[in-house]
Design a protein around this motif. Structure first.
Motif, PDB file in Angstrom:
ATOM      1  N   GLU A  41       0.834  -1.208   0.000  1.00  0.00           N
ATOM      2  CA  GLU A  41       0.000   0.000   0.000  1.00  0.00           C
ATOM      3  C   GLU A  41       0.864   1.252   0.000  1.00  0.00           C
ATOM      4  N   ILE A  42       1.921   1.254   0.833  1.00  0.00           N
ATOM      5  CA  ILE A  42       2.811   2.419   0.901  1.00  0.00           C
ATOM      6  C   ILE A  42       3.606   2.549  -0.394  1.00  0.00           C
ATOM      7  N   SER A  43       4.088   1.437  -0.903  1.00  0.00           N
ATOM      8  CA  SER A  43       4.869   1.458  -2.145  1.00  0.00           C
ATOM      9  C   SER A  43       4.055   1.983  -3.316  1.00  0.00           C
ATOM     10  N   ALA A  44       2.751   1.701  -3.322  1.00  0.00           N
ATOM     11  CA  ALA A  44       1.884   2.145  -4.421  1.00  0.00           C
ATOM     12  C   ALA A  44       1.597   3.637  -4.355  1.00  0.00           C
ATOM     13  N   ARG A  45       1.662   4.214  -3.154  1.00  0.00           N
ATOM     14  CA  ARG A  45       1.296   5.621  -2.987  1.00  0.00           C
ATOM     15  C   ARG A  45       2.497   6.555  -2.904  1.00  0.00           C
ATOM     16  N   THR A  46       3.682   6.004  -2.925  1.00  0.00           N
ATOM     17  CA  THR A  46       4.881   6.835  -2.776  1.00  0.00           C
ATOM     18  C   THR A  46       5.890   6.536  -3.874  1.00  0.00           C
ATOM     19  N   SER A  47       6.828   7.460  -4.028  1.00  0.00           N
ATOM     20  CA  SER A  47       7.979   7.242  -4.924  1.00  0.00           C
ATOM     21  C   SER A  47       9.184   6.980  -4.039  1.00  0.00           C
ATOM     22  N   ILE A  48       9.694   5.760  -4.073  1.00  0.00           N
ATOM     23  CA  ILE A  48      10.809   5.374  -3.205  1.00  0.00           C
ATOM     24  C   ILE A  48      12.123   5.519  -3.975  1.00  0.00           C
ATOM     25  N   VAL A  49      13.023   6.322  -3.428  1.00  0.00           N
ATOM     26  CA  VAL A  49      14.331   6.562  -4.048  1.00  0.00           C
ATOM     27  C   VAL A  49      15.402   5.950  -3.159  1.00  0.00           C
ATOM     28  N   ASP A  50      16.193   5.052  -3.737  1.00  0.00           N
ATOM     29  CA  ASP A  50      17.250   4.373  -2.991  1.00  0.00           C
ATOM     30  C   ASP A  50      18.592   5.058  -3.277  1.00  0.00           C
ATOM     31  N   PHE A  51      19.173   5.680  -2.238  1.00  0.00           N
ATOM     32  CA  PHE A  51      20.445   6.386  -2.388  1.00  0.00           C
ATOM     33  C   PHE A  51      21.633   5.516  -1.968  1.00  0.00           C
ATOM     34  N   THR A  52      21.408   4.236  -1.769  1.00  0.00           N
ATOM     35  CA  THR A  52      22.482   3.336  -1.365  1.00  0.00           C
ATOM     36  C   THR A  52      23.556   3.274  -2.458  1.00  0.00           C
ATOM     37  N   VAL A  53      24.810   3.338  -2.031  1.00  0.00           N
ATOM     38  CA  VAL A  53      25.919   3.274  -2.979  1.00  0.00           C
ATOM     39  C   VAL A  53      26.069   1.835  -3.473  1.00  0.00           C
ATOM     40  N   THR A  54      26.060   1.655  -4.779  1.00  0.00           N
ATOM     41  CA  THR A  54      26.277   0.327  -5.366  1.00  0.00           C
ATOM     42  C   THR A  54      27.612   0.325  -6.101  1.00  0.00           C
ATOM     43  N   MET A  55      28.135  -0.871  -6.350  1.00  0.00           N
ATOM     44  CA  MET A  55      29.435  -0.977  -7.022  1.00  0.00           C
ATOM     45  C   MET A  55      29.388  -0.357  -8.415  1.00  0.00           C
ATOM     46  N   LYS A  56      28.327  -0.657  -9.164  1.00  0.00           N
ATOM     47  CA  LYS A  56      28.188  -0.122 -10.516  1.00  0.00           C
ATOM     48  C   LYS A  56      27.973   1.385 -10.487  1.00  0.00           C
ATOM     49  N   GLY A  57      27.145   1.859  -9.557  1.00  0.00           N
ATOM     50  CA  GLY A  57      26.878   3.292  -9.450  1.00  0.00           C
ATOM     51  C   GLY A  57      28.120   4.076  -9.085  1.00  0.00           C
ATOM     52  N   LEU A  58      28.893   3.544  -8.139  1.00  0.00           N
ATOM     53  CA  LEU A  58      30.132   4.212  -7.729  1.00  0.00           C
ATOM     54  C   LEU A  58      31.144   4.198  -8.871  1.00  0.00           C
ATOM     55  N   GLU A  59      31.184   3.100  -9.613  1.00  0.00           N
ATOM     56  CA  GLU A  59      32.104   2.997 -10.745  1.00  0.00           C
ATOM     57  C   GLU A  59      31.819   4.080 -11.779  1.00  0.00           C
ATOM     58  N   ASP A  60      30.542   4.292 -12.088  1.00  0.00           N
ATOM     59  CA  ASP A  60      30.164   5.340 -13.045  1.00  0.00           C
ATOM     60  C   ASP A  60      30.511   6.724 -12.511  1.00  0.00           C
ATOM     61  N   GLN A  61      30.310   6.910 -11.202  1.00  0.00           N
ATOM     62  CA  GLN A  61      30.636   8.197 -10.588  1.00  0.00           C
ATOM     63  C   GLN A  61      32.135   8.469 -10.645  1.00  0.00           C
ATOM     64  N   LEU A  62      32.930   7.449 -10.351  1.00  0.00           N
ATOM     65  CA  LEU A  62      34.387   7.605 -10.394  1.00  0.00           C
ATOM     66  C   LEU A  62      34.871   7.833 -11.818  1.00  0.00           C
ATOM     67  N   LEU A  63      34.220   7.176 -12.777  1.00  0.00           N
ATOM     68  CA  LEU A  63      34.599   7.368 -14.179  1.00  0.00           C
ATOM     69  C   LEU A  63      34.401   8.828 -14.577  1.00  0.00           C
ATOM     70  N   GLY A  64      33.272   9.398 -14.202  1.00  0.00           N
ATOM     71  CA  GLY A  64      33.017  10.812 -14.488  1.00  0.00           C
ATOM     72  C   GLY A  64      34.024  11.715 -13.813  1.00  0.00           C
ATOM     73  N   ARG A  65      34.448  11.314 -12.609  1.00  0.00           N
ATOM     74  CA  ARG A  65      35.419  12.120 -11.859  1.00  0.00           C
ATOM     75  C   ARG A  65      36.785  12.100 -12.536  1.00  0.00           C
ATOM     76  N   VAL A  66      37.186  10.921 -13.012  1.00  0.00           N
ATOM     77  CA  VAL A  66      38.482  10.783 -13.694  1.00  0.00           C
ATOM     78  C   VAL A  66      38.475  11.547 -15.015  1.00  0.00           C
ATOM     79  N   ILE A  67      37.399  11.388 -15.773  1.00  0.00           N
ATOM     80  CA  ILE A  67      37.299  12.062 -17.075  1.00  0.00           C
ATOM     81  C   ILE A  67      37.293  13.578 -16.897  1.00  0.00           C
ATOM     82  N   LEU A  68      36.645  14.043 -15.827  1.00  0.00           N
ATOM     83  CA  LEU A  68      36.581  15.485 -15.569  1.00  0.00           C
ATOM     84  C   LEU A  68      37.963  16.075 -15.360  1.00  0.00           C
ATOM     85  N   THR A  69      38.892  15.261 -14.839  1.00  0.00           N
ATOM     86  CA  THR A  69      40.258  15.721 -14.609  1.00  0.00           C
ATOM     87  C   THR A  69      41.151  15.480 -15.823  1.00  0.00           C
ATOM     88  N   GLU A  70      41.039  14.291 -16.393  1.00  0.00           N
ATOM     89  CA  GLU A  70      41.932  13.897 -17.478  1.00  0.00           C
ATOM     90  C   GLU A  70      41.475  14.400 -18.844  1.00  0.00           C
TER      91      GLU A  70
END
Length: 237
Positions: A41-70
């Motif tokens: 019932e709660i899941s149907a009435r709300t938008s749940i956003v998961d901010f947990t750091v995942t390996m793939k998500g962190l990898e993409d973030q680090l890639l953007g960080r490296v490219i921004l410098t290099e």
């Protein structure tokens, strides 16, 4: 939504009082639970956003960080491209909404409405133009992503190292690290590692420097008996 219509406004009952409803009202609720469980019932009435750091998500973030410098110009081009694609898609949506509104609000014969015919012609021309831009943008995005992938090994190594440190908390709850701390080590490794005109050599330099810096940073906060465990897990990972 238990709304009550009162004239032109909507009200909702809070306790024993009726309160006006604002269409722009949003309620944000946060939790520190790592893996919260909610009823359907709660899941149907709300938008749940998961901010947990995942390996793939962190990898993409680090890639953007490296490219921004290099490769600053490459990352700037990618951001600009994303903005253009978003703008073009929004334009397409506005055209569709405008056309739909005109079709539903026109009275009488559609073929006799010259303004509607003009809107149709304009919408068609604009839609073709936007579609061509989106095709070009998709091709450009492939080229940019291909160039970015060259630095993927740095991001992959960084993500593995971060989650290795996080897993050490299973050994002892005192072994904690924040993502901000780790990103600081990554930035330091990119800044201080040896430069090279050859991308492959430069990438290897960053990876080696980052691995050693993370090792030094981590082992100084471990018990002696756990330093051997971390030293063993590092090459295994």
């Amino acid at each position: 939504k238990n709304f009550i219509k009162s004239g032109k406004t909507m009200k909702v009952k809070v306790g024993d009082k009726e309160v006006d409803v604002m269409t722009s009202f949003r309620l944000y609720v946060t939790t520190k639970l790592a893996n919260p469980s909610y009823t359907p019932e709660i899941s149907a009435r709300t938008s749940i956003v998961d901010f947990t750091v995942t390996m793939k998500g962190l990898e993409d973030q680090l890639l953007g960080r490296v490219i921004l410098t290099e490769k600053q110009e490459l990352e700037a081009e990618r951001v600009k491209l994303l903005e253009e694609v978003t703008g073009n898609k929004r334009k397409m949506k506005e055209l569709e909404d405008n056309l739909l509104y005109r079709l539903t609000s026109t009275k009488g014969s559609l073929v006799d409405d010259e303004s509607l015919i003009e809107v149709l012609r304009t919408s068609k021309d604009t839609a073709l133009e936007v579609s061509e831009k989106l095709v070009v943008a998709a091709e450009t995005e492939l080229k940019i992503n291909s160039a970015r992938e060259e630095y993927r090994p740095v991001a992959t190594r960084g993500s593995i190292l971060y989650f290795l440190i996080v897993e050490m908390s299973v050994v002892n709850v005192m072994y904690q690290i924040s993502l901000r701390q780790f990103l600081g080590i990554v930035d330091l490794a990119i800044l201080k590692s040896d430069r090279s005109p050859f991308p492959i050599k430069r990438i290897n330099n960053i990876v080696e420097y980052l691995t050693y810096e993370v090792f030094k940073y981590t082992v100084r906060g471990l018990y002696v008996s756990h330093k051997f465990l971390f030293t063993l897990l590092l090459p295994l990972k």
